[in-house]
Design a protein around this motif. Structure first.
Motif, short mmCIF file in Angstrom:
data_model
loop_
_atom_site.label_atom_id
_atom_site.label_comp_id
_atom_site.label_asym_id
_atom_site.label_seq_id
_atom_site.Cartn_x
_atom_site.Cartn_y
_atom_site.Cartn_z
N GLU A 175 -3.49 -7.03 8.41
CA GLU A 175 -3.26 -5.74 9.04
C GLU A 175 -2.19 -4.91 8.31
N CYS A 176 -1.03 -5.53 8.08
CA CYS A 176 0.08 -4.76 7.49
C CYS A 176 -0.10 -4.56 5.99
N GLY A 177 -0.78 -5.50 5.33
CA GLY A 177 -0.97 -5.39 3.89
C GLY A 177 -2.28 -4.73 3.51
N VAL A 178 -3.39 -5.34 3.90
CA VAL A 178 -4.70 -4.89 3.44
C VAL A 178 -5.17 -3.63 4.15
N LEU A 179 -5.10 -3.61 5.49
CA LEU A 179 -5.55 -2.43 6.22
C LEU A 179 -4.63 -1.23 5.99
N ASN A 180 -3.30 -1.45 6.05
CA ASN A 180 -2.38 -0.34 5.79
C ASN A 180 -2.44 0.11 4.33
N GLY A 181 -2.77 -0.82 3.44
CA GLY A 181 -2.93 -0.47 2.02
C GLY A 181 -4.26 0.19 1.72
N ARG A 182 -5.16 0.24 2.73
CA ARG A 182 -6.47 0.88 2.61
C ARG A 182 -7.21 0.42 1.35
N ILE A 183 -7.32 -0.90 1.21
CA ILE A 183 -8.01 -1.46 0.05
C ILE A 183 -9.48 -1.09 0.10
N GLU A 184 -10.02 -0.64 -1.04
CA GLU A 184 -11.41 -0.25 -1.12
C GLU A 184 -12.08 -0.93 -2.31
N PRO A 185 -13.41 -0.98 -2.34
CA PRO A 185 -14.10 -1.56 -3.49
C PRO A 185 -13.69 -0.89 -4.79
N GLY A 186 -13.42 -1.71 -5.80
CA GLY A 186 -13.04 -1.19 -7.11
C GLY A 186 -11.56 -0.93 -7.30
N ASP A 187 -10.76 -1.03 -6.25
CA ASP A 187 -9.32 -0.81 -6.36
C ASP A 187 -8.64 -1.86 -7.23
N THR A 188 -7.53 -1.45 -7.83
CA THR A 188 -6.61 -2.41 -8.42
C THR A 188 -5.47 -2.60 -7.43
N VAL A 189 -5.17 -3.85 -7.13
CA VAL A 189 -4.19 -4.19 -6.11
C VAL A 189 -3.12 -5.09 -6.73
N ALA A 190 -1.86 -4.81 -6.43
CA ALA A 190 -0.76 -5.71 -6.80
C ALA A 190 -0.10 -6.21 -5.53
N ILE A 191 0.13 -7.51 -5.47
CA ILE A 191 0.83 -8.11 -4.34
C ILE A 191 2.14 -8.69 -4.86
N VAL A 192 3.24 -8.17 -4.39
CA VAL A 192 4.56 -8.62 -4.84
C VAL A 192 5.04 -9.71 -3.89
N GLY A 193 5.02 -10.94 -4.37
CA GLY A 193 5.40 -12.09 -3.55
C GLY A 193 4.19 -12.97 -3.28
N ALA A 194 4.17 -14.16 -3.88
CA ALA A 194 3.03 -15.07 -3.75
C ALA A 194 3.34 -16.21 -2.79
N GLY A 195 4.17 -15.94 -1.78
CA GLY A 195 4.40 -16.92 -0.73
C GLY A 195 3.24 -16.89 0.25
N PRO A 196 3.37 -17.58 1.38
CA PRO A 196 2.25 -17.65 2.33
C PRO A 196 1.73 -16.29 2.77
N ILE A 197 2.62 -15.32 3.04
CA ILE A 197 2.15 -14.02 3.51
C ILE A 197 1.45 -13.26 2.40
N GLY A 198 1.95 -13.40 1.17
CA GLY A 198 1.28 -12.77 0.04
C GLY A 198 -0.09 -13.38 -0.21
N LEU A 199 -0.20 -14.70 -0.05
CA LEU A 199 -1.49 -15.37 -0.22
C LEU A 199 -2.46 -14.96 0.87
N ALA A 200 -1.96 -14.74 2.10
CA ALA A 200 -2.82 -14.25 3.17
C ALA A 200 -3.36 -12.86 2.84
N ALA A 201 -2.50 -12.01 2.27
CA ALA A 201 -2.94 -10.69 1.85
C ALA A 201 -3.97 -10.80 0.73
N LEU A 202 -3.76 -11.73 -0.18
CA LEU A 202 -4.71 -11.95 -1.27
C LEU A 202 -6.09 -12.33 -0.73
N LEU A 203 -6.14 -13.31 0.15
CA LEU A 203 -7.42 -13.80 0.66
C LEU A 203 -8.17 -12.72 1.42
N THR A 204 -7.45 -11.91 2.20
CA THR A 204 -8.13 -10.89 2.99
C THR A 204 -8.42 -9.63 2.17
#
Length: 302
Positions: A175-204
């Motif tokens: 919700e806070c990462g992917v939906l608020n970031g409005r990820i769309e097909p073809g986007d380039t996405v950077a996730i700063v922090g590969a801890g559990p919350i960052g990995l959850a954002a990655l998977l979704t």
């Protein structure tokens, strides 16, 4: 810890007078100690015997002193799976003996904020309460307010180790990462922090078919795990070096969406440096210090 199957088959009965709990005693101080077992206070309450709980990054921020609303003596924790032991007279959706997921957000479901879907802003005493403003789930028992709308029955055969992640971390990354970031097909996405919350954002984030997911972290083990979960690129640097690498990976443009998943000024600064014109920054991390919003640069980049 006993297996979920064994725990879920135990019949609800009289509650013990005392229990073990993890108690906050100020920044950097915690203890595992005896506390009174919670009792029902309102007709909408339930008491749940905790089977599985876990540690959130927010708990670590509390222990660092970043969340001053948490008082000394508070039982920590806001994530868990458990068995209902007692319910108030107004509770209808769960009963003693039910195996339930405990939401990190307690919500009445009736106030204007809840009716808008803004459950964390519940106006009848809900929101993020557990382990924050009331005692939480890192204990043998927990009092769950608004049980009908804050506890979710679990179907038989499901793994608690996975379900406990749905209390907070997984939906927060989404919700806070992917939906608020409005990820769309073809986007380039950077996730700063590969801890559990960052990995959850990655998977979704993968659900929305971005063309690139760049994970940024100092820890190479975390980055290796991120790659195994679908990250297309890994950047093992921070600061200006990370900016250079991300810019190089994106042809100098930057990323369409930068997701901050740490909660420190440097990680938010990095997101501002790598976001492309017209891009979005989504913040997940819990910040204990103020950060600078560089409008002198961001306004011109839309």
């Amino acid at each position: 810890m006993k297996t979920l199957e064994h725990e879920s088959k135990k019949k609800a009965g009289a509650l013990p007078a005392r229990m073990k709990a993890l108690v906050y005693h100020g920044p950097g101080q915690k203890s595992w100690e005896d506390r009174p077992t919670p009792k029902l206070k309102a007709p909408t309450d339930a008491v749940v015997r905790v089977v599985h709980t876990t540690i959130c990054g927010t708990d670590l921020h509390i222990l660092k002193g970043d969340v001053p609303e948490v008082s000394v003596g508070r039982i920590l924790g806001h994530e868990g799976v458990g068995v209902v032991e007692a319910v108030g007279t107004a509770v209808t959706s769960v009963k003693p003996g039910d195996l339930v997921l405990i939401s990190c957000i307690s919500a009445c479901g009736l106030c204007p904020s809840c009716r808008k879907g803004m459950f964390s802003h519940c106006e009848r005493g809900g929101g993020w309460m557990l382990g924050h403003l009331i005692d939480g789930t890192q204990a043998e028992y927990v009092l769950a307010p608004f049980a009908d709308t804050s506890l979710y029955k679990i179907a038989s055969g499901m793994k608690a180790e996975a379900l406990v992640l749905l209390s907070d971390i997984f939906p927060t990354g989404y919700e806070c990462g992917v939906l608020n970031g409005r990820i769309e097909p073809g986007d380039t996405v950077a996730i700063v922090g590969a801890g559990p919350i960052g990995l959850a954002a990655l998977l979704t984030a993968k659900l929305y078919s971005p063309s690139e997911i760049i994970m940024i972290d100092f820890d190479k083990n975390r980055l290796e795990l991120a790659r195994s979960l679908g990250a297309t690129k890994a950047v093992a640097f921070g600061g200006e070096e990370a900016v250079k690498v991300v810019r190089a990976l994106t042809g100098g443009r930057g990323v369409d969406a930068a997701i901050e998943a740490v909660g420190v000024p440097a990680s938010f600064e990095l997101c501002q440096e790598i976001v492309a014109p017209g891009g979005r920054i989504a913040n997940i991390g819990v910040h204990g210090k103020s950060v600078s919003l560089h409008l002198e640069k961001l306004w011109a980049a839309n």
